[in-house]
Every structure is written in C-alpha cells, then in structure tokens.
Design an enzyme around this catalytic site. Sequence first.
Site, PDB file in Angstrom:
ATOM      1  N   HIS A   1       0.817  -1.222   0.000  1.00 11.07           N
ATOM      2  CA  HIS A   1       0.000   0.000   0.000  1.00 11.07           C
ATOM      3  C   HIS A   1       0.850   1.271   0.000  1.00 11.07           C
ATOM      4  O   HIS A   1       0.345   2.353   0.307  1.00 11.07           O
ATOM      5  CB  HIS A   1      -0.957   0.010   1.190  1.00 11.07           C
ATOM      6  CG  HIS A   1      -1.967  -1.090   1.141  1.00 11.07           C
ATOM      7  ND1 HIS A   1      -2.791  -1.310   0.047  1.00 11.07           N
ATOM      8  CD2 HIS A   1      -2.285  -2.053   2.039  1.00 11.07           C
ATOM      9  CE1 HIS A   1      -3.564  -2.352   0.287  1.00 11.07           C
ATOM     10  NE2 HIS A   1      -3.269  -2.819   1.479  1.00 11.07           N
TER      11      HIS A   1
ATOM     12  N   ILE B   1       0.858   6.915   0.120  1.00 10.01           N
ATOM     13  CA  ILE B   1       0.339   5.854   0.979  1.00 10.01           C
ATOM     14  C   ILE B   1      -1.160   5.687   0.724  1.00 10.01           C
ATOM     15  O   ILE B   1      -1.917   6.648   0.801  1.00 10.01           O
ATOM     16  CB  ILE B   1       0.564   6.212   2.469  1.00 10.01           C
ATOM     17  CG1 ILE B   1       2.043   6.500   2.739  1.00 10.01           C
ATOM     18  CG2 ILE B   1       0.023   5.112   3.371  1.00 10.01           C
ATOM     19  CD1 ILE B   1       2.300   7.182   4.072  1.00 10.01           C
ATOM     20  N   CYS B   2      -1.556   4.475   0.440  1.00  9.91           N
ATOM     21  CA  CYS B   2      -2.973   4.159   0.254  1.00  9.91           C
ATOM     22  C   CYS B   2      -3.521   3.698   1.606  1.00  9.91           C
ATOM     23  O   CYS B   2      -3.427   2.528   1.964  1.00  9.91           O
ATOM     24  CB  CYS B   2      -3.131   3.071  -0.815  1.00  9.91           C
ATOM     25  SG  CYS B   2      -4.845   2.631  -1.148  1.00  9.91           S
ATOM     26  N   LEU B   3      -4.033   4.660   2.364  1.00  8.32           N
ATOM     27  CA  LEU B   3      -4.560   4.390   3.705  1.00  8.32           C
ATOM     28  C   LEU B   3      -5.786   5.277   3.896  1.00  8.32           C
ATOM     29  O   LEU B   3      -5.679   6.513   3.845  1.00  8.32           O
ATOM     30  CB  LEU B   3      -3.487   4.694   4.764  1.00  8.32           C
ATOM     31  CG  LEU B   3      -3.850   4.445   6.224  1.00  8.32           C
ATOM     32  CD1 LEU B   3      -4.150   2.968   6.487  1.00  8.32           C
ATOM     33  CD2 LEU B   3      -2.730   4.921   7.144  1.00  8.32           C
TER      34      LEU B   3
ATOM     35  N   TRP C   1      -8.721   7.165  -4.531  1.00  5.05           N
ATOM     36  CA  TRP C   1      -8.285   5.877  -4.010  1.00  5.05           C
ATOM     37  C   TRP C   1      -9.436   4.882  -3.979  1.00  5.05           C
ATOM     38  O   TRP C   1     -10.582   5.237  -3.738  1.00  5.05           O
ATOM     39  CB  TRP C   1      -7.720   6.052  -2.600  1.00  5.05           C
ATOM     40  CG  TRP C   1      -6.486   6.879  -2.559  1.00  5.05           C
ATOM     41  CD1 TRP C   1      -6.401   8.194  -2.223  1.00  5.05           C
ATOM     42  CD2 TRP C   1      -5.151   6.471  -2.871  1.00  5.05           C
ATOM     43  NE1 TRP C   1      -5.091   8.611  -2.309  1.00  5.05           N
ATOM     44  CE2 TRP C   1      -4.309   7.579  -2.700  1.00  5.05           C
ATOM     45  CE3 TRP C   1      -4.590   5.269  -3.297  1.00  5.05           C
ATOM     46  CZ2 TRP C   1      -2.945   7.521  -2.922  1.00  5.05           C
ATOM     47  CZ3 TRP C   1      -3.230   5.220  -3.511  1.00  5.05           C
ATOM     48  CH2 TRP C   1      -2.417   6.333  -3.317  1.00  5.05           C
TER      49      TRP C   1
END
Length: 161
Positions: free
Chosen positions: A91, A98-100, A154
């Site tokens: 991620h 950052i894919c959060l 996202w």
Amino acid sequence: MTSSSAPSRKALSKIACNRLQKELTEWQVNPPTGFRHKVNDNLQKWKIDVTGAPGMLYENETYQLQVEFPVNYPMEAPQAFFVPPGPLHPHIYSNGHICLDILYDSWSPAMTVSSVCISILSMLSSSPAKERPADNDRYVKNCKNGRSPKETRWWFHDDKV
C-alpha cells in the site's frame, strides 16, 4: 506578501496553529513508539522518522515520513507520504504515496498526527511481504509533476494489510 519558506502555502488558521502546537507538545511529552519527530521551525510540515516494530517484517528499518498540514487542519486531513525511498509495501507506492483510508475518505478531526503514525506502523506491521502495489508503475507515472496523493481517487479494497 507570502513567506519565503512557503511561497505556495497559505498560513495555517488560528485553529490549526493551536491544534498543532498542542499536538506537538503532547508528542514531545509522549511520542508514539517507533516515531521520532525531527524538530524544525515549520509547524505546517513535519518530518518524522518511522522505525519498524520489533519482531515484524520492517524491524529496525527506518524511513522518513513527511506530514504536511492544510490551512484548515484538523477539519481536513494532513497529507502524509514517505520521502523516497519508502518501505516496500503493498500500500506504499515508490513515490512515497500511501494508500490508507484515514488519510483521505475516513479522516476525522478527532484524529491526530500520533494516531495517523500508529495506523501507518500498524499497516507496516501487518504486511506479509515486502512488495510494491500491483499498479505501482502506472500510478507513479500518472503522478508526475508533483501531484498530491490527495488528488488520487483511491479505491480501498484490502483491509488485511
């Protein structure tokens, strides 16, 4: 006239300034385990060293996280990304994005820099393998010219890592 240190940034609101001063004071008294704030004179941009948790895949590895606060923080999420090279993680893109979800759609003004850091460390600690996201090359190519991760739409589909 804008400040020479941040010509493209607007000054933080009074609410944001007060909130960040409070968070910084709390951080200095009780920093989250595995994180070290690198002190500078810019309240709007924090550099934080992140060290992988003991016994986990990133144990003793240290990466630099940059957190930039918008004018109307905490009503709007900060922008957080790893200064490349960031950790190899499903991620985390090679450009540091950052894919959060809490950094975007799931942000709440009740969250703090410390809670964001703890979430990032938890994400690192739960990773089964050191690898880039499957769409890393395409994503990074589309993020040229300093595009912010906040400009990305996202798709949060994996809550295991």
